[in-house]
Enzyme design. Structure first.
Site, mmCIF file in Angstrom:
data_model
loop_
_atom_site.group_PDB
_atom_site.id
_atom_site.type_symbol
_atom_site.label_atom_id
_atom_site.label_comp_id
_atom_site.label_asym_id
_atom_site.label_seq_id
_atom_site.Cartn_x
_atom_site.Cartn_y
_atom_site.Cartn_z
ATOM 1 C CE LYS A 10 24.009 17.861 46.387
ATOM 2 N NZ LYS A 10 24.257 16.385 45.986
ATOM 3 N NE ARG B 126 20.630 11.871 36.044
ATOM 4 C CZ ARG B 126 20.382 10.531 36.407
ATOM 5 N NH1 ARG B 126 19.150 10.243 36.403
ATOM 6 N NH2 ARG B 126 20.865 10.603 37.569
#
Length: 511
Positions: free
Chosen positions: A271, A346
């Site tokens: 990020k 996930r």
């Protein structure tokens, strides 16, 4: 129901003149409702309104002729428009508490003028005040003198409402402690330590998987995310199972999987550009699981079993981090190609969901659920205050999303219903002979069509739940809850969403 996890002592009072309070916080939409015993508050507020037109919108602090001596007026605004809901009361109560603290109150008495606008307005008003009184665990531990903002909170209402609010707030406090704390205070081993302390001596049992060999064998997708972090002992991952079984014959089994990413650097797909701050809040899904289990310990509902799991892992970056293009076989035997290491949530949940699926065959009326701060797309689609819920076929047939939405509407924990479509499954189908399933594309969810819906299809496919749809002889109800928006602002205090709605939906006898 004394509980160190609520911010102060809370007492039900029957009179505006109850002794021991140094101020009143009044929550209402109209001064016209100050009748009966509340009429004594009317004249001072009318006098204030005569020369301060902002009172109706912004409230005020005035002197009143009751033992508490002063009054903070916290208006809700209008309640009868198409878009008004019960959150008007929680928002007003929180604002009233903040103003009361500014004027120096330490023993406020919270009062809601009676009306019939919303069934649970008293409860939601009290919960709004308690939310504003929450003190972060780091402050409570490091600065004991600031561990409580007030010494006692009175509430003009019945004791049943107070006791229910305390039970719910205790759960929200656990969720806030875990979800809001910095990535070192609630690194995976310390989350284990915290939940063991919370549930010691209660009806919730705790089982923790921490052995790396077992994690690699049983939770290979989780372990890919954990691979870089596990080289630092204080960051090593944990899969935590919490189990509650109520008295009497079990009629329903909830099986919850929470995303617990204690810090998300993005991994190799880092990020960049200053967007990493706030990523300690990526564990609010697991925090909600623990918070809901805490509510169960307080309310002890009968005829229900709940198995909660917390996939606690740090998505670190370094020479041992997992990378895009890796192909990893999931617990369900599905070959998953990594598309973006910033889609780690996930990955962390899929194998745990598979484990829950395996256990579900032995449980009564099972209902599986994933809870996660999963996508920016959810915030883009629905804003900052709403949980998105998506059902698989069996859950859709049983109207599980509608059940949660209706419950949330009543307790100021709102939901938006989304869906899992064929395009979402197509999106995650393997693109070559190498893999069965593609984990993600290489764009942010906010730049991906159906960016909050498709991850639920991945979870279904990677966990093997696609073999348990409505066309199966062993169908399983499953819903995915994306709480990226509803989990709360940063900077700010986590909300504890969606545990109020879950409590209302699955423990209705308590309300």
């Amino acid at each position: 129901m004394a509980d160190k996890r609520v911010p102060c002592e809370v007492k039900a009072e029957s009179s505006l003149s109850a002794a021991g309070y140094d101020g009143i916080i009044l929550v209402t939409d109209s001064l016209d409702k100050l009748k009966g015993s509340l009429n004594v508050l009317l004249a001072p507020l009318q006098a204030q309104a005569a020369f301060d037109e902002s009172l109706a919108k912004d409230g005020a602090c005035v002197s009143v002729n009751v033992p508490a001596n002063r009054l903070v007026y916290a208006p809700t605004g209008l309640l009868n428009r198409d878009y008004d809901d019960v959150r008007r009361f929680s928002d007003a109560a929180a604002s009233g508490i903040k103003r009361a603290l500014k004027v120096g109150m330490k023993r406020p008495l919270l009062v809601r003028a009676p009306d019939q606008s919303f069934q649970h307005a008293d409860l939601i008003t009290l919960l709004g005040a308690l939310h504003a009184l929450y003190v972060p665990i780091e402050v409570r531990e490091d600065v004991p003198s600031k561990a409580s903002k007030v010494s006692v909170l009175g509430f003009l209402g019945d004791n049943k409402t107070v006791q229910l609010a305390l039970a719910l707030e205790s759960g929200r406090s656990v969720a806030r402690d875990i979800g809001g704390s910095d990535p070192e205070r609630m690194a995976p081993p310390r989350v284990e330590e915290y939940v063991r302390s919370v549930f010691r001596g209660t009806k919730v049992s705790v089982e923790v998987v921490s052995d790396d060999a077992k994690l690699c064998k049983d939770y290979p997708l989780f372990s890919a995310v954990n691979r870089c972090a596990k080289g630092v002992p204080r960051h090593q991952g944990r899969v935590i199972y919490l189990t509650y079984e109520g008295a009497g014959p079990i009629e329903q089994t909830l099986m919850l999987v929470g995303k617990g990413v204690t810090y998300d650097t993005g991994g190799a797909d880092i990020k960049a550009g200053g967007i990493m701050a706030g990523m300690h809040r990526d564990k609010c899904g697991s925090a909600a699981v623990a918070g809901f289990m805490q509510i169960l310990t307080k309310l002890q509902p009968q005829n229900i079993k709940v198995i909660g799991s917390m996939a606690m892992v740090r998505n670190s970056v370094g020479s041992d981090c997992y990378v895009a293009d890796e192909i990893i076989t999931s617990r369900a035997g599905v070959r998953v190609r990594v598309g973006n290491t910033d889609a780690e949530g996930r990955m962390a949940m899929a194998d745990v969901l598979c484990h829950m699926k395996e256990m579900a065959g032995k449980e009564v009326n099972p209902y599986l659920m994933t809870i996660a701060t999963l996508t920016g797309h959810c915030v883009l689609a629905y804003g900052d205050s709403y949980t998105a819920v998506m059902d698989n076929g069996p859950a859709q047939i049983n109207s599980m999303s509608q059940t949660l939405q209706a419950a949330g509407e009543q307790v100021a924990d709102p939901f938006e219903i989304s869906s899992i479509r064929r395009e979402d499954y197509d999106f995650h189908c393997g693109k070559s002979e190498y893999e069965d399933v593609l984990q993600c594309n290489n764009l942010p969810s906010s730049r991906t069509p159906r960016g909050h819906q498709s991850p639920s299809a991945f979870l279904v496919m990677a966990s093997g739940l696609d073999k348990h749809g409505k066309d199966s002889n062993q169908s399983l109800k499953y819903s995915h809850l994306d709480i990226a928006g509803s989990s709360g602002p940063f900077p700010g205090i986590p909300t504890g969403a969606p545990i109020l709605a879950m409590a209302k939906a699955f423990i209705p006898s308590a309300f």
